[in-house]
Design a protein around this motif. Structure first.
Motif, PDB file in Angstrom:
ATOM      1  N   SER A 217      16.595  -0.189  -7.729  1.00 49.21           N
ATOM      2  CA  SER A 217      15.928  -1.082  -8.431  1.00 49.21           C
ATOM      3  C   SER A 217      14.681  -1.550  -7.718  1.00 49.21           C
ATOM      4  N   LYS A 218      14.474  -1.262  -6.226  1.00 51.96           N
ATOM      5  CA  LYS A 218      13.466  -1.523  -5.459  1.00 51.96           C
ATOM      6  C   LYS A 218      12.457  -0.465  -5.175  1.00 51.96           C
ATOM      7  N   VAL A 219      12.663   0.798  -5.616  1.00 54.14           N
ATOM      8  CA  VAL A 219      11.844   1.624  -5.596  1.00 54.14           C
ATOM      9  C   VAL A 219      11.402   2.110  -7.098  1.00 54.14           C
ATOM     10  N   PRO A 220       9.988   2.749  -7.014  1.00 55.45           N
ATOM     11  CA  PRO A 220       9.097   3.094  -6.113  1.00 55.45           C
ATOM     12  C   PRO A 220       8.402   1.674  -5.750  1.00 55.45           C
ATOM     13  N   VAL A 221       7.682   1.748  -4.498  1.00 59.47           N
ATOM     14  CA  VAL A 221       7.044   0.308  -3.874  1.00 59.47           C
ATOM     15  C   VAL A 221       5.627   0.354  -3.545  1.00 59.47           C
ATOM     16  N   TYR A 222       5.171  -0.571  -4.152  1.00 59.67           N
ATOM     17  CA  TYR A 222       3.887  -0.551  -3.771  1.00 59.67           C
ATOM     18  C   TYR A 222       3.371  -1.341  -2.689  1.00 59.67           C
ATOM     19  N   PHE A 283      -0.043 -15.435  -4.569  1.00 58.36           N
ATOM     20  CA  PHE A 283       0.470 -14.061  -4.466  1.00 58.36           C
ATOM     21  C   PHE A 283       1.996 -14.034  -4.729  1.00 58.36           C
ATOM     22  N   ASN A 284       2.764 -14.965  -3.779  1.00 62.35           N
ATOM     23  CA  ASN A 284       4.064 -14.968  -3.819  1.00 62.35           C
ATOM     24  C   ASN A 284       4.522 -15.310  -5.366  1.00 62.35           C
ATOM     25  N   GLN A 285       3.790 -16.328  -5.956  1.00 65.03           N
ATOM     26  CA  GLN A 285       4.226 -16.749  -7.198  1.00 65.03           C
ATOM     27  C   GLN A 285       3.997 -15.696  -8.280  1.00 65.03           C
ATOM     28  N   LYS A 286       2.934 -15.043  -8.265  1.00 60.45           N
ATOM     29  CA  LYS A 286       2.431 -14.163  -9.466  1.00 60.45           C
ATOM     30  C   LYS A 286       3.552 -12.839  -9.210  1.00 60.45           C
ATOM     31  N   ARG A 287       3.846 -12.479  -7.967  1.00 58.84           N
ATOM     32  CA  ARG A 287       4.875 -11.500  -8.122  1.00 58.84           C
ATOM     33  C   ARG A 287       6.146 -11.663  -8.446  1.00 58.84           C
ATOM     34  N   LYS A 288       6.461 -13.149  -8.342  1.00 58.37           N
ATOM     35  CA  LYS A 288       7.859 -13.489  -8.844  1.00 58.37           C
ATOM     36  C   LYS A 288       7.625 -13.482 -10.431  1.00 58.37           C
ATOM     37  N   ASP A 289       6.912 -13.903 -10.878  1.00 52.66           N
ATOM     38  CA  ASP A 289       6.202 -13.908 -12.343  1.00 52.66           C
ATOM     39  C   ASP A 289       6.679 -12.521 -13.160  1.00 52.66           C
ATOM     40  N   LEU A 290       6.127 -11.525 -12.227  1.00 54.39           N
ATOM     41  CA  LEU A 290       6.222 -10.299 -12.540  1.00 54.39           C
ATOM     42  C   LEU A 290       7.677  -9.534 -12.395  1.00 54.39           C
ATOM     43  N   GLY A 291       8.582  -9.960 -11.758  1.00 51.59           N
ATOM     44  CA  GLY A 291       9.639  -9.899 -11.415  1.00 51.59           C
ATOM     45  C   GLY A 291       9.676  -8.465 -10.249  1.00 51.59           C
ATOM     46  N   LEU A 292       8.870  -8.687  -9.350  1.00 54.56           N
ATOM     47  CA  LEU A 292       8.627  -7.807  -8.420  1.00 54.56           C
ATOM     48  C   LEU A 292       9.370  -8.247  -7.040  1.00 54.56           C
ATOM     49  N   LYS A 293       9.779  -7.762  -6.304  1.00 51.67           N
ATOM     50  CA  LYS A 293      10.265  -8.159  -5.083  1.00 51.67           C
ATOM     51  C   LYS A 293       9.425  -8.100  -3.853  1.00 51.67           C
ATOM     52  N   LEU A 294       9.601  -8.867  -2.888  1.00 48.28           N
ATOM     53  CA  LEU A 294       8.383  -9.046  -2.065  1.00 48.28           C
ATOM     54  C   LEU A 294       8.941  -8.835  -0.571  1.00 48.28           C
ATOM     55  N   TYR A 295       8.416  -7.920   0.181  1.00 50.10           N
ATOM     56  CA  TYR A 295       8.867  -7.765   1.574  1.00 50.10           C
ATOM     57  C   TYR A 295       7.713  -7.823   2.576  1.00 50.10           C
ATOM     58  N   LEU A 296       7.754  -8.645   3.791  1.00 48.73           N
ATOM     59  CA  LEU A 296       6.832  -8.578   4.674  1.00 48.73           C
ATOM     60  C   LEU A 296       7.069  -7.712   5.809  1.00 48.73           C
ATOM     61  N   TRP A 297       5.852  -6.911   6.288  1.00 46.87           N
ATOM     62  CA  TRP A 297       6.195  -6.049   7.406  1.00 46.87           C
ATOM     63  C   TRP A 297       5.461  -6.722   8.821  1.00 46.87           C
ATOM     64  N   TYR A 298       6.565  -6.509   9.624  1.00 40.90           N
ATOM     65  CA  TYR A 298       6.136  -6.689  11.129  1.00 40.90           C
ATOM     66  C   TYR A 298       6.216  -5.478  11.895  1.00 40.90           C
ATOM     67  N   SER A 299       4.985  -5.066  12.488  1.00 38.32           N
ATOM     68  CA  SER A 299       5.134  -3.712  13.065  1.00 38.32           C
ATOM     69  C   SER A 299       5.368  -3.966  14.664  1.00 38.32           C
ATOM     70  N   PHE A 300       5.037  -5.014  15.086  1.00 39.39           N
ATOM     71  CA  PHE A 300       5.623  -5.420  16.613  1.00 39.39           C
ATOM     72  C   PHE A 300       6.048  -6.900  16.517  1.00 39.39           C
ATOM     73  N   PRO A 301       7.563  -6.948  16.328  1.00 37.60           N
ATOM     74  CA  PRO A 301       8.135  -8.231  15.926  1.00 37.60           C
ATOM     75  C   PRO A 301       8.310  -9.225  17.174  1.00 37.60           C
ATOM     76  N   PHE A 302       8.383  -8.448  18.321  1.00 32.91           N
ATOM     77  CA  PHE A 302       8.989  -9.450  19.425  1.00 32.91           C
ATOM     78  C   PHE A 302       7.842  -9.482  20.384  1.00 32.91           C
ATOM     79  N   LEU A 303       6.430  -9.876  20.115  1.00 36.41           N
ATOM     80  CA  LEU A 303       5.116  -9.869  21.160  1.00 36.41           C
ATOM     81  C   LEU A 303       5.010 -11.261  21.115  1.00 36.41           C
ATOM     82  N   GLY A 304       4.628 -11.532  22.453  1.00 32.74           N
ATOM     83  CA  GLY A 304       3.949 -12.900  22.789  1.00 32.74           C
ATOM     84  C   GLY A 304       2.659 -13.269  23.043  1.00 32.74           C
ATOM     85  N   GLY A 305       1.734 -12.970  22.197  1.00 29.20           N
ATOM     86  CA  GLY A 305       0.219 -12.764  22.134  1.00 29.20           C
ATOM     87  C   GLY A 305      -0.406 -14.281  22.273  1.00 29.20           C
TER      88      GLY A 305
END
Length: 617
Positions: A217-222, A283-305
């Motif tokens: 139900s989550k793939v394919p992914v854009y 963006f978040n509301q529009k994808r909800k209206d379309l029934g699309l799941k949303l994921y956010l990607w962190y490439s380096f999650p534990f940095l203190g920049g």
């Protein structure tokens, strides 16, 4: 297009390597080394074990699959001994070797081999020229194999498969009892089966914690990766979301660049740039209206920049990543873990999307060079254990907000890596990358089956040729399709190519992702892949190979031509056979339909459009 060969050409042609397309699954002829039986005599322990005493137990788990348990015991706590465990095996029918890690400097042999997977654990396999398993082994112990290396040595008519224990950087702590378990698999099965079963045994806890395979139900992914890489504003991407339904996408992965749109203060207090806040909200509301799941990607999650973060946690970081100009926070401090958990939990509470992709969550710290600073209140000494604690606490906190939140894959993706700073979620655009992308896809599928964490995002440039788009998709189709493009500037033939191959993947999901998966020719980096189940068989050819058509068609057979050239060669099992076939181009349009009448022919050639396929019915 069908091209005939006469009988006089057959003798020379048979010298070409043949891969038999067995539509009805037939067990390959087994190899049982004459006089070989597995017992304690086949196992050698080298090195001084003093003051430890040792014992060996061998248990046959099932036919030709054994569990070896080696126990050490000392009267008093002592430093772990340095020793090797060797298993001797006749090399007569072993033609290739496969290793999930790079060969150690203790290995020496002359036969072709593969060692580019770059996994965090070792599985070694010896196989025949036809990719049948002869011996596969792996190990596990309480240290997660951190002090074990594997090797293979060729000695006369014997191959020595070995483990070196506590030879390099042994633990400082003393032990009184120690056990290492070694799984040894002599079954005559395709090597992919032996490797996957070894991986399931080695990572049993993680496999058991996953109750389902890929959620279809989550793939394919854009993915927004490539448009954002081209600096296309998120509001422009938002306007295209309506068009994604035509491609049958089920969810969206927003690339790491989204963080530049949202301005956050440090710790648990958040301020947003108003304009960016509105863009993200829309963006978040529009994808909800379309029934699309949303994921956010962190490439380096534990940095203190942020300078304030660096100042607050001064001395409480592992090291400094010069290319990124950021510190890597040290999870061995409870206040660091609290800060990280609060940051993500509070942000998630405000946005309520479907999940995070935390790149490097399971293996970011241990491989790095860790700085040794003064202890300012650490409650862990081991970074790996501290990271496990952080992961567990973060999961618990986020799941208390939403029990169904997605937290990334259970497994760490394997390689080969393409750069020194390779991310777990990488992407590719040009066709020049497809060979290494395919290789990475195969390695992840070998080790993790349908639970593969492979996520090499396929970018589509507006100037890509539609044939190249098809061939790029075919390089990732045995993993999970993640595609990234900007619809507004995409030519119509590229859109049609993507729509067709995504639909092909969905229609054939059961055979592609759940069927028997057999990559071909290990030492040549998998130039062909075969999958099949009870109703269908699919071969994808990435380089020249000659295929043998079966005696009878008991199931549909697709042969996908992912080569640049159009020529495909087939050997006929028996002259006089007839085969109904259809040929499709890369756009999914049928270009030919006919019956192949072999009469006295032993071989045939077809011209199959590059990126297209031939279907035998």
């Amino acid at each position: 297009m069908l091209i005939s060969w006469n009988k006089n050409t057959f003798t020379a042609f048979m010298a070409v390597m043949v891969i038999f397309l067995c539509i009805k699954k037939v067990e390959a002829v087994g190899f049982e080394p004459e006089g070989f039986s597995f017992d304690n005599d086949k196992i050698e322990i080298e090195g001084s074990l003093r003051p430890f005493t040792s014992s060996i137990e061998i248990e046959e788990l099932n036919m030709r699959r054994f569990l070896v348990k080696i126990y050490l015991h000392a009267q008093t706590p002592s430093a772990p001994p340095s020793f090797s465990v060797k298993i001797n095996f006749p090399k007569d029918n072993i033609n290739q070797l496969w290793n999930s890690q790079t060969w150690s400097n203790k290995s020496y042999f002359t036969m072709p081999s593969y060692d580019r997977a770059a996994a965090s654990f070792a599985i070694v396999s010896g196989l025949t020229i036809n990719d049948q398993n002869q011996i596969t082994f792996t190990s596990r112990d309480r240290y997660e194999n951190r002090f074990i290396n594997t090797f293979v040595q060729e000695k006369g008519d014997t191959l020595v498969f070995g483990l070196g224990l506590f030879e390099d950087n042994p633990p400082i702590s003393q032990i009184q009892d120690y056990e290492v378990q070694i799984l040894v698999d002599f079954r005559n099965v395709h090597f992919s089966n032996a490797i996957y079963e070894a991986s399931k045994w080695r990572l049993a806890d993680k496999f058991q914690s996953i109750t389902t395979a890929v959620d279809t139900s989550k793939v394919p992914v854009y993915s927004t990766w490539y448009p954002m890489h081209r600096n296309i504003p998120l509001e422009n991407i938002s306007r295209e979301l309506d068009s994604l339904s035509a491609f049958n996408f089920k969810s969206i992965l927003v690339d790491d660049g989204w963080r530049s749109l949202v301005k956050m203060k440090i710790d648990t207090v958040y301020n947003y740039d108003e304009e960016s806040f509105e863009i993200m909200t829309d963006f978040n509301q529009k994808r909800k209206d379309l029934g699309l799941k949303l994921y956010l990607w962190y490439s380096f999650p534990f940095l203190g920049g942020n300078p304030a973060v660096s100042e607050k946690f001064e001395g409480k970081y592992l090291h400094y990543k010069a290319p990124l100009q950021n510190y890597v926070l040290d999870p061995r401090y409870p206040e660091v873990r609290k800060h990280l958990i609060s940051t993500y939990a509070n942000f998630y509470s405000n946005w309520m999307f479907d999940g995070f992709w935390f790149d490097f969550l399971s293996n970011f710290y241990p491989p790095e060079n860790i700085s040794v600073n003064d202890d300012l209140g650490r409650d862990y000494t081991d970074v790996g254990i501290a990271l496990d604690s952080l992961t567990n606490e973060l999961n618990k906190r986020l799941k208390s907000i939403n029990p169904n939140i997605f937290m990334g894959n259970k497994f760490a993706s394997v390689g080969p890596n393409r750069s020194n700073y390779e991310n777990f979620l990488a992407g590719f655009v040009g066709v020049n990358s497809i060979k290494i992308v395919r290789e990475k896809m195969v390695n992840n599928r070998l080790l993790y089956g349908s639970k593969t964490p492979f996520l090499e995002i396929m970018g589509v440039h507006p100037r890509d040729k539609s044939i190249e788009v098809a061939r790029k998709f075919q390089a990732i189709m045995y993993g999970n399709p993640y595609l990234s493009f900007y619809i507004t500037t995409m030519p119509e033939d590229n859109k049609q190519t993507i729509r067709f191959w995504l639909e092909y993947w969905k229609k054939n999901y059961d055979v592609i992702m759940k069927g028997d998966f057999e990559p071909i020719k290990v030492a040549r980096q998998y130039p062909a892949i075969h999958v099949e189940n009870k109703t269908k068989s699919i071969y994808t050819l990435y380089e020249d190979y000659t295929l043998a058509l079966p005696y009878s068609m008991t199931k549909t057979l697709d042969v996908i031509n992912s080569k640049e050239s159009e020529l495909l060669n087939f050997v006929i099992s028996q002259p006089g056979m007839e085969y109904s076939y259809e040929i499709y181009n890369h756009l999914g349009a049928m270009t030919e339909k006919d019956i192949l009448k072999t009469k006295r022919k032993n071989t045939v050639e077809f011209l199959i459009p590059s990126g297209g396929f031939i279907r035998f019915l």
